[in-house]
Motif scaffolding. Structure first.
Motif, PDB file in Angstrom:
ATOM      1  N   MET A   1      31.911  54.195  41.925  1.00 41.94           N
ATOM      2  CA  MET A   1      31.846  54.783  40.606  1.00 41.94           C
ATOM      3  C   MET A   1      32.209  53.761  39.529  1.00 41.94           C
ATOM      4  O   MET A   1      31.435  53.508  38.637  1.00 41.94           O
ATOM      5  N   ILE A   2      33.395  53.168  39.618  1.00 40.64           N
ATOM      6  CA  ILE A   2      33.799  52.171  38.627  1.00 40.64           C
ATOM      7  C   ILE A   2      33.271  50.808  39.063  1.00 40.64           C
ATOM      8  O   ILE A   2      33.530  50.353  40.172  1.00 40.64           O
ATOM      9  N   ASP A   3      32.547  50.152  38.180  1.00 37.14           N
ATOM     10  CA  ASP A   3      32.062  48.807  38.447  1.00 37.14           C
ATOM     11  C   ASP A   3      33.105  47.783  38.004  1.00 37.14           C
ATOM     12  O   ASP A   3      33.420  46.868  38.735  1.00 37.14           O
ATOM     13  N   HIS A   4      33.604  47.952  36.780  1.00 35.94           N
ATOM     14  CA  HIS A   4      34.674  47.100  36.262  1.00 35.94           C
ATOM     15  C   HIS A   4      35.290  47.769  35.048  1.00 35.94           C
ATOM     16  O   HIS A   4      34.735  48.719  34.511  1.00 35.94           O
ATOM     17  N   PHE A   5      36.469  47.290  34.631  1.00 30.84           N
ATOM     18  CA  PHE A   5      37.092  47.813  33.416  1.00 30.84           C
ATOM     19  C   PHE A   5      37.875  46.699  32.752  1.00 30.84           C
ATOM     20  O   PHE A   5      38.144  45.656  33.353  1.00 30.84           O
ATOM     21  N   GLY A   6      38.228  46.920  31.493  1.00 29.20           N
ATOM     22  CA  GLY A   6      38.943  45.892  30.757  1.00 29.20           C
ATOM     23  C   GLY A   6      39.903  46.469  29.744  1.00 29.20           C
ATOM     24  O   GLY A   6      39.727  47.591  29.266  1.00 29.20           O
ATOM     25  N   ILE A   7      40.917  45.677  29.448  1.00 22.09           N
ATOM     26  CA  ILE A   7      41.910  46.051  28.450  1.00 22.09           C
ATOM     27  C   ILE A   7      42.018  44.931  27.428  1.00 22.09           C
ATOM     28  O   ILE A   7      41.624  43.787  27.684  1.00 22.09           O
ATOM     29  N   ASN A   8      42.557  45.249  26.255  1.00 22.28           N
ATOM     30  CA  ASN A   8      42.801  44.266  25.213  1.00 22.28           C
ATOM     31  C   ASN A   8      44.278  43.942  25.178  1.00 22.28           C
ATOM     32  O   ASN A   8      45.118  44.822  25.357  1.00 22.28           O
ATOM     33  N   CYS A   9      44.591  42.676  24.953  1.00 20.38           N
ATOM     34  CA  CYS A   9      45.964  42.189  25.043  1.00 20.38           C
ATOM     35  C   CYS A   9      46.409  41.584  23.723  1.00 20.38           C
ATOM     36  O   CYS A   9      45.721  40.722  23.170  1.00 20.38           O
ATOM     37  N   ALA A  10      47.560  42.035  23.236  1.00 26.19           N
ATOM     38  CA  ALA A  10      48.088  41.556  21.955  1.00 26.19           C
ATOM     39  C   ALA A  10      48.639  40.141  22.059  1.00 26.19           C
ATOM     40  O   ALA A  10      48.513  39.355  21.129  1.00 26.19           O
ATOM     41  N   LEU A  26      47.632  38.804  45.050  1.00 34.45           N
ATOM     42  CA  LEU A  26      46.781  39.778  45.739  1.00 34.45           C
ATOM     43  C   LEU A  26      45.450  39.170  46.182  1.00 34.45           C
ATOM     44  O   LEU A  26      44.566  39.882  46.666  1.00 34.45           O
ATOM     45  N   GLY A  27      45.306  37.863  45.977  1.00 33.87           N
ATOM     46  CA  GLY A  27      44.084  37.185  46.387  1.00 33.87           C
ATOM     47  C   GLY A  27      42.973  37.208  45.356  1.00 33.87           C
ATOM     48  O   GLY A  27      41.822  36.921  45.671  1.00 33.87           O
ATOM     49  N   HIS A  28      43.307  37.550  44.116  1.00 35.54           N
ATOM     50  CA  HIS A  28      42.312  37.594  43.049  1.00 35.54           C
ATOM     51  C   HIS A  28      42.600  36.474  42.056  1.00 35.54           C
ATOM     52  O   HIS A  28      43.731  36.025  41.916  1.00 35.54           O
ATOM     53  N   GLY A  29      41.573  36.064  41.344  1.00 36.15           N
ATOM     54  CA  GLY A  29      41.744  35.026  40.342  1.00 36.15           C
ATOM     55  C   GLY A  29      40.676  35.127  39.282  1.00 36.15           C
ATOM     56  O   GLY A  29      39.835  36.025  39.310  1.00 36.15           O
ATOM     57  N   ARG A  30      40.709  34.188  38.344  1.00 34.29           N
ATOM     58  CA  ARG A  30      39.700  34.149  37.288  1.00 34.29           C
ATOM     59  C   ARG A  30      38.348  33.795  37.894  1.00 34.29           C
ATOM     60  O   ARG A  30      38.211  32.784  38.551  1.00 34.29           O
ATOM     61  N   VAL A  31      37.364  34.653  37.656  1.00 34.14           N
ATOM     62  CA  VAL A  31      36.014  34.355  38.122  1.00 34.14           C
ATOM     63  C   VAL A  31      35.046  34.159  36.964  1.00 34.14           C
ATOM     64  O   VAL A  31      33.953  33.636  37.157  1.00 34.14           O
ATOM     65  N   MET A  32      35.444  34.571  35.744  1.00 32.87           N
ATOM     66  CA  MET A  32      34.681  34.312  34.524  1.00 32.87           C
ATOM     67  C   MET A  32      35.675  34.131  33.388  1.00 32.87           C
ATOM     68  O   MET A  32      36.694  34.817  33.339  1.00 32.87           O
ATOM     69  N   ASP A  33      35.355  33.206  32.486  1.00 31.97           N
ATOM     70  CA  ASP A  33      36.230  32.954  31.337  1.00 31.97           C
ATOM     71  C   ASP A  33      35.357  32.645  30.139  1.00 31.97           C
ATOM     72  O   ASP A  33      34.643  31.646  30.128  1.00 31.97           O
ATOM     73  N   PHE A  34      35.386  33.543  29.140  1.00 32.80           N
ATOM     74  CA  PHE A  34      34.604  33.386  27.924  1.00 32.80           C
ATOM     75  C   PHE A  34      35.472  32.940  26.751  1.00 32.80           C
ATOM     76  O   PHE A  34      35.070  33.050  25.597  1.00 32.80           O
ATOM     77  N   GLY A  35      36.695  32.479  27.013  1.00 30.91           N
ATOM     78  CA  GLY A  35      37.588  32.027  25.951  1.00 30.91           C
ATOM     79  C   GLY A  35      38.396  33.154  25.342  1.00 30.91           C
ATOM     80  O   GLY A  35      39.608  33.049  25.242  1.00 30.91           O
ATOM     81  N   VAL A  36      37.743  34.228  24.926  1.00 30.08           N
ATOM     82  CA  VAL A  36      38.445  35.393  24.365  1.00 30.08           C
ATOM     83  C   VAL A  36      38.450  36.567  25.341  1.00 30.08           C
ATOM     84  O   VAL A  36      38.950  37.639  25.021  1.00 30.08           O
ATOM     85  N   ALA A  37      37.878  36.356  26.516  1.00 31.39           N
ATOM     86  CA  ALA A  37      37.865  37.370  27.578  1.00 31.39           C
ATOM     87  C   ALA A  37      37.850  36.662  28.920  1.00 31.39           C
ATOM     88  O   ALA A  37      37.135  35.674  29.099  1.00 31.39           O
ATOM     89  N   ASN A  45      33.090  38.264  41.770  1.00 32.22           N
ATOM     90  CA  ASN A  45      32.820  39.530  41.073  1.00 32.22           C
ATOM     91  C   ASN A  45      33.998  39.924  40.189  1.00 32.22           C
ATOM     92  O   ASN A  45      35.037  40.335  40.701  1.00 32.22           O
ATOM     93  N   PRO A  46      33.848  39.836  38.851  1.00 30.62           N
ATOM     94  CA  PRO A  46      34.943  40.243  37.972  1.00 30.62           C
ATOM     95  C   PRO A  46      35.039  41.764  37.876  1.00 30.62           C
ATOM     96  O   PRO A  46      34.134  42.423  37.394  1.00 30.62           O
ATOM     97  N   ALA A  47      36.125  42.326  38.363  1.00 34.85           N
ATOM     98  CA  ALA A  47      36.314  43.777  38.351  1.00 34.85           C
ATOM     99  C   ALA A  47      37.303  44.216  37.288  1.00 34.85           C
ATOM    100  O   ALA A  47      37.304  45.368  36.870  1.00 34.85           O
ATOM    101  N   PHE A  48      38.155  43.291  36.833  1.00 33.44           N
ATOM    102  CA  PHE A  48      39.178  43.589  35.828  1.00 33.44           C
ATOM    103  C   PHE A  48      39.111  42.517  34.746  1.00 33.44           C
ATOM    104  O   PHE A  48      39.125  41.323  35.043  1.00 33.44           O
TER     105      PHE A  48
END
Length: 129
Positions: A1-10, A26-37, A45-48
């Motif tokens: 059902m959920i493919d991925h989700f995201g939150i905004n950080c102050a 937990l065995g996860h790491g950065r898989v995509m980095d757009f500078g502001v996300a 696979n970026p899930a979070f």
């Protein structure tokens, strides 16, 4: 059902450091980095996602939007999701289309839910246009 989700950080620097550390255990790491996300996951696979709440057009005070993407079986489901949301009265953020900047075959549509959250339907196997 959920493919991925995201939150905004102050506190962007602290949030990246925190999630790098805790998700790494937990065995996860950065898989995509757009500078502001930044997208975290495993196997590419970026899930979070976390986003810099001080950048972009998503800055809207203390009740910042959340992003939730629901998995679709095909392109037709993405279109049906968007059509149903717009017919209901939701604001269309992005009509259904390919998003090659995410990866080839990423087909998604984005709307605002009644609380202002960014809700998406996504299919990962669309043929390039």
């Amino acid at each position: 059902m959920i493919d991925h989700f995201g939150i905004n950080c102050a506190d962007w620097d602290a949030s990246r450091s925190f999630y790098d550390a805790v998700l790494g255990t937990l065995g996860h790491g950065r898989v995509m980095d757009f500078g502001v996300a930044v997208g975290y996951g495993s196997d590419g696979n970026p899930a979070f996602w976390i986003s810099d709440a001080t950048k972009g057009d998503h800055v809207d005070g203390p009740n910042r939007e959340v992003h939730i993407a629901f998995a679709a079986r095909d392109v037709e489901q993405v279109r049906a999701f968007h059509d149903a949301a717009v017919a209901w009265g939701a604001e269309s953020l992005h009509a259904p289309r390919l998003w090659p900047e995410y990866h080839p075959g990423y087909f998604g549509a984005f709307v605002r839910d009644p609380d202002g959250n960014n809700v998406e339907a996504v299919f990962h196997g669309a043929a390039p246009a």
